[in-house]
Design an enzyme around this catalytic site. Structure first.
Site, short mmCIF file in Angstrom:
data_model
loop_
_atom_site.label_atom_id
_atom_site.label_comp_id
_atom_site.label_asym_id
_atom_site.label_seq_id
_atom_site.Cartn_x
_atom_site.Cartn_y
_atom_site.Cartn_z
CB VAL A 105 60.92 -133.12 46.05
CG1 VAL A 105 62.22 -133.00 45.31
CG2 VAL A 105 59.86 -132.70 45.07
CG HIS A 121 66.18 -136.19 43.39
ND1 HIS A 121 65.56 -137.27 42.66
CD2 HIS A 121 67.29 -136.59 43.14
CE1 HIS A 121 66.12 -138.32 42.15
NE2 HIS A 121 67.33 -137.76 42.04
CB CYS A 132 72.72 -114.14 49.50
SG CYS A 132 71.02 -114.91 49.22
CB CYS A 153 70.94 -110.65 48.44
SG CYS A 153 70.35 -112.04 47.07
CB THR A 191 61.72 -145.33 42.48
OG1 THR A 191 62.69 -145.45 41.79
CG2 THR A 191 61.42 -146.73 43.64
#
Ligand code: APR
Length: 257
Positions: A105, A121, A132, A153, A191
């Protein structure tokens, strides 16, 4: 470091493949200063993963945001792409690599120059409002008070990556498995292959006949199951050696044509 023979074999497979994709995990960013989740100095040996579960976040957003800042955002502005990220960007530039499917990320593939990145991800470069669903660029939000609130919001903002207990973004899921069916070579970097459904992507690629080239200093769940060529080593130096061989073969190919 892998033997030269394996590097040559991997480079030959990559330059002669019809469609190459890469599947990356936290290990590709370790040399950029971002710790992995598992293994030596892994984040999950320091923090309880339950703290990053969606219902825990909803119940204690301020507490979780303090952790998010220390675990993710402390690296976000400082981390730079390393030679492994840059190698994948060069492969896209050469027209060799189409897509990077990443579990990370950290936005480092985009920073390196890859333009087709499937964020399996999600990404810490965006925030999303719990009420919202509006998304904001991380740089457009003030973090002096935590949790940050939605400018639209006033709802609570969370990083636009999946917490434990959340589903994979549907478009990323669909595109990743489509790529697994189309690519004839997957370059798997850094990984453990222990997290699902992400770990099914290289398995699906293998099942439809793709060649799997893996770079990792340690064997992963893929190594003895689906990997055809295992280049044992850290991503940076291994990708550097692989790219030198690929560039050489690529020049020979273009000189012949
Ligand atoms: N170069 C390449 N690989 C490395 C390096 C390096 N310099 N250093 C470590 N690795 C490898 C480790 O051997 C290990 O296989 O990177 C992997 C790191 O494993 P994890 O931390 O489990 O990362 P990853 O497989 O991406 O985790 C998948 O788990 O917690 C979730 O959402 C999180 O996306 C993450 C997912």
């Amino acid at each position: 470091m892998s033997s030269d023979r394996l590097v040559i074999e991997a480079a030959e497979k990559i330059v002669t493949a019809q469609r190459v994709a890469s599947f990356t995990g936290a290990g590709i960013s370790v040399e950029s200063g971002i710790p992995p989740f598992r293994g030596k100095d892994g984040l999950w040996s320091k923090y309880d993963p339950d703290l990053f579960e969606i219902n825990h976040f909803r119940a204690r957003p301020a507490e979780t945001w303090n952790l998010l800042r220390d675990v993710f955002y402390v690296h976000f502005d400082k981390a730079e792409p390393n030679p492994a990220h840059k190698g994948l960007a060069r492969l896209e530039q050469m027209g060799v690599l189409k897509t990077v499917i990443t579990q990370n990320v950290d936005n480092l593939h985009q920073k390196a120059g890859n333009t087709d990145v499937i964020e399996f991800h999600g990404s810490s470069s965006r925030l999303i409002c719990l009420d919202c669903n509006t998304r904001f660029d991380y740089n457009d939000i003030l973090f002096d008070l935590l949790p940050p609130f939605c400018p639209t919001c006033r709802g609570i903002l969370k990083p636009d990556f999946i917490f434990f207990g959340e589903g994979i973004p549907p478009e990323a899921l669909q595109r990743a498995f489509l790529e697994a069916n189309l690519a004839d070579l997957f370059l798997v970097i850094g990984t453990t292959g222990e997290v699902y459904p992400a770990a099914l992507v290289p398995v699906q690629a293998k099942q439809q006949g793709a060649c799997i080239v893996e770079i990792n200093p340690e064997p992963s769940s893929f190594t003895f199951q689906v990997t055809d060529i295992f280049l044992q080593g850290n991503a940076g130096p291994t990708m550097t050696a692989l790219m030198e061989m690929i560039e050489k073969l690529y020049r020979q190919q273009t000189d012949r044509s």
